[in-house]
Design a protein around this motif. Sequence first.
Motif, PDB file in Angstrom:
ATOM      1  N   VAL A   1       0.844  -1.199   0.000  1.00 34.26           N
ATOM      2  CA  VAL A   1       0.000   0.000   0.000  1.00 34.26           C
ATOM      3  C   VAL A   1       0.881   1.250   0.000  1.00 34.26           C
ATOM      4  O   VAL A   1       0.591   2.237  -0.685  1.00 34.26           O
ATOM      5  N   LYS A   2       1.979   1.185   0.723  1.00 36.09           N
ATOM      6  CA  LYS A   2       2.874   2.344   0.825  1.00 36.09           C
ATOM      7  C   LYS A   2       3.746   2.501  -0.423  1.00 36.09           C
ATOM      8  O   LYS A   2       3.995   3.620  -0.868  1.00 36.09           O
ATOM      9  N   THR A   3       4.224   1.386  -0.969  1.00 41.17           N
ATOM     10  CA  THR A   3       5.183   1.464  -2.076  1.00 41.17           C
ATOM     11  C   THR A   3       4.522   1.428  -3.447  1.00 41.17           C
ATOM     12  O   THR A   3       5.178   1.710  -4.448  1.00 41.17           O
ATOM     13  N   HIS A   4       3.240   1.084  -3.510  1.00 38.92           N
ATOM     14  CA  HIS A   4       2.501   1.054  -4.772  1.00 38.92           C
ATOM     15  C   HIS A   4       1.219   1.885  -4.625  1.00 38.92           C
ATOM     16  O   HIS A   4       0.110   1.352  -4.654  1.00 38.92           O
ATOM     17  N   PRO A   5       1.349   3.202  -4.480  1.00 37.64           N
ATOM     18  CA  PRO A   5       0.162   4.043  -4.241  1.00 37.64           C
ATOM     19  C   PRO A   5      -0.746   4.172  -5.453  1.00 37.64           C
ATOM     20  O   PRO A   5      -1.921   4.506  -5.287  1.00 37.64           O
ATOM     21  N   LEU A   6      -0.229   3.942  -6.660  1.00 36.63           N
ATOM     22  CA  LEU A   6      -1.057   3.997  -7.856  1.00 36.63           C
ATOM     23  C   LEU A   6      -1.503   2.593  -8.244  1.00 36.63           C
ATOM     24  O   LEU A   6      -0.849   1.595  -7.894  1.00 36.63           O
ATOM     25  N   PHE A   7      -2.603   2.524  -8.981  1.00 39.07           N
ATOM     26  CA  PHE A   7      -3.111   1.235  -9.453  1.00 39.07           C
ATOM     27  C   PHE A   7      -2.187   0.749 -10.576  1.00 39.07           C
ATOM     28  O   PHE A   7      -2.193   1.279 -11.681  1.00 39.07           O
ATOM     29  N   ASP A   8      -1.402  -0.280 -10.275  1.00 43.35           N
ATOM     30  CA  ASP A   8      -0.424  -0.798 -11.226  1.00 43.35           C
ATOM     31  C   ASP A   8      -0.613  -2.302 -11.375  1.00 43.35           C
ATOM     32  O   ASP A   8      -1.660  -2.849 -10.999  1.00 43.35           O
ATOM     33  N   ASP A   9       0.375  -2.980 -11.920  1.00 43.18           N
ATOM     34  CA  ASP A   9       0.256  -4.416 -12.171  1.00 43.18           C
ATOM     35  C   ASP A   9       0.033  -5.207 -10.890  1.00 43.18           C
ATOM     36  O   ASP A   9      -0.640  -6.246 -10.903  1.00 43.18           O
ATOM     37  N   TYR A  10       0.597  -4.731  -9.787  1.00 42.41           N
ATOM     38  CA  TYR A  10       0.408  -5.444  -8.525  1.00 42.41           C
ATOM     39  C   TYR A  10      -1.065  -5.491  -8.140  1.00 42.41           C
ATOM     40  O   TYR A  10      -1.610  -6.550  -7.813  1.00 42.41           O
TER      41      TYR A  10
END
Length: 597
Positions: free
Chosen positions: A258-267
């Motif tokens: 949640v902290k390191t991927h704040p944008l909606f990406d592949d994860y």
Amino acid sequence: MTTTEKLKSRFPDLNFVKPLPVDKHPRYEKSGIKFSPNKRTVLPKGHVKEDGRKKVLADTLLNSDTPIKLRDGVHVYADIFRPANSDEHPVPAVICWSPYGKTSISLDMIWHRAGVPKDWTSGYETFEGLDPAEWTRRGYAIVNVDARGVQFSEGTYFFWGDQEAEDIHDTIDYLSKQPWCNGSVCMGGNSYLAKAQVSFASRQSHPALKALAPWEGFTDIYRQLYLRGGFSMNNVFAAQYQWGVAGEEGVEDVAQMVKTHPLFDDYWAQKYDEVSNIDVPLYVLGSFGNPFHVYGSFDTFRRAKSTHKWMRVHARFEWYEMYEPKSIDDLQRFYDRYAKGIMNGWETDTPPLRLSLHGFGTVPNIVERSEIGFPLQRQQLRTYYLDTSVKRLKSLLPPNEAVASYDSQDLNASSDFTIHFDEYTEIAGYAKVRLWMSCEEKDDMDVVVQLRKIDSSGNPLKQIHFPCPAPENEAPEGETVKLYGPQGFLRASSIISRDVSRTSADGQEVFYRHDQEEKVPRGTIIPLEITLWPMGMVFAAGEGIKLSVAGHFLSAPATPAIQLEKLNNENLGQHLVHTGGKHDSCLILPVIAGNRT
């Protein structure tokens, strides 16, 4: 390469926390759980696990910690409860897939057990799952599975997604081939157990899977749970959730992501459920009082391509509904039709949608009124403009420009606007606000909006949303106990990601991809369009609604978790709401035409 290996390779920054084993975990250490692979126990009719609990209603065989070998060699373990005569008379299997431990935690930890009488459950049910003491009598096997990495199941635990879907597929395959199974497999349960069903059916299929009953769950953990509106939310819950898993190997550190991927990406995309892929018969449960699952429940019902699908929107909280006797009877009719092939009239007798609306104690609830689809075709979208001068919502745009403001970091601050209805009114569907906003101190804004029903004197209403002997003022504040009203969320820099192709034709349901951001120059006035989560309310003449705009979560009063979460937002200083003149800030409500029928 296994799916676990592929996921770790695909997301090299994915961290895993080491869970506590069952005998050292504070949630489970006193439960006395022992690993008993292939242990066979007979639970005779009338057996009671402990005083005050539900009796086992039919002779039942319990096969504890049954090993199920998955395609990568990992074993998950299941407690299988089945009728004692199922070797001679095979029955359908119902999977309750869970991270909570097969029978380790219960409603006993919830205030007043969420209204569920103790003798409604046997203690053999997994948390949020079907009670085997009830269902073996009805001719079903209940299979409580500890997900990969949970308790004594082997492997690394992932929150939903491809690995769990693959594991569920292999479990369905195993169960369908057991001599005591008639070849039909269903799934059941609410919350996480519902999400697991939808997650699987969005990704895979199996011919033995005959029916799903996702009774309130997520479909998109980015937008519906952890990063609503594009900003961090429930992150304290996320950390507590993953540390609540007992196991031996590793648990996916979603709180860190949640902290390191704040944008909606592949994860996040690989955890998103494309429910339009689902073509299994569906019985979906939902409630406007549920602050976690109402959006996902409607999303599943509306977009699944299943030709046989039903939704019941009830007027209570999910845990109560799971064990309410009429609910169990209804669910059995659904399962009987598709898992046993019994032509019991389910398809002809059951409305596609049963809809309940909340009266908040001043007007009787509308309970499970027959409808066809959602939003209702007869809805009328009515626009009410924000008037800062009187803090009201009005039918006409105020001619003069004005500004309302609130301290974006004050957990008690908001800008509020009200309207009272002259006649009996029903509202059901997706409300939307358009707000012209600015901030002088920061180049972004995290904005939360909420609708509350108010009485004729303007007091906001709330109520306990399950049967309970205690009065409302003695109940703890919290969304699992009390009903407040729908919220909507948006980070201002996310408006660049608005997706026209997924926004509804009438503009009420605005979809943001949240895959990019564009900061807002300080002092720039921009329009924000925010769709609130689905709602259903009933108003007597003279009652009304309050719109609140704030920089923080609004439903329950500020809790320590919300106080911590405010440190993670993008807010600073005063948020300005511009109204009147060229700034047509407004609330658009889905009002149902017609009388109370």
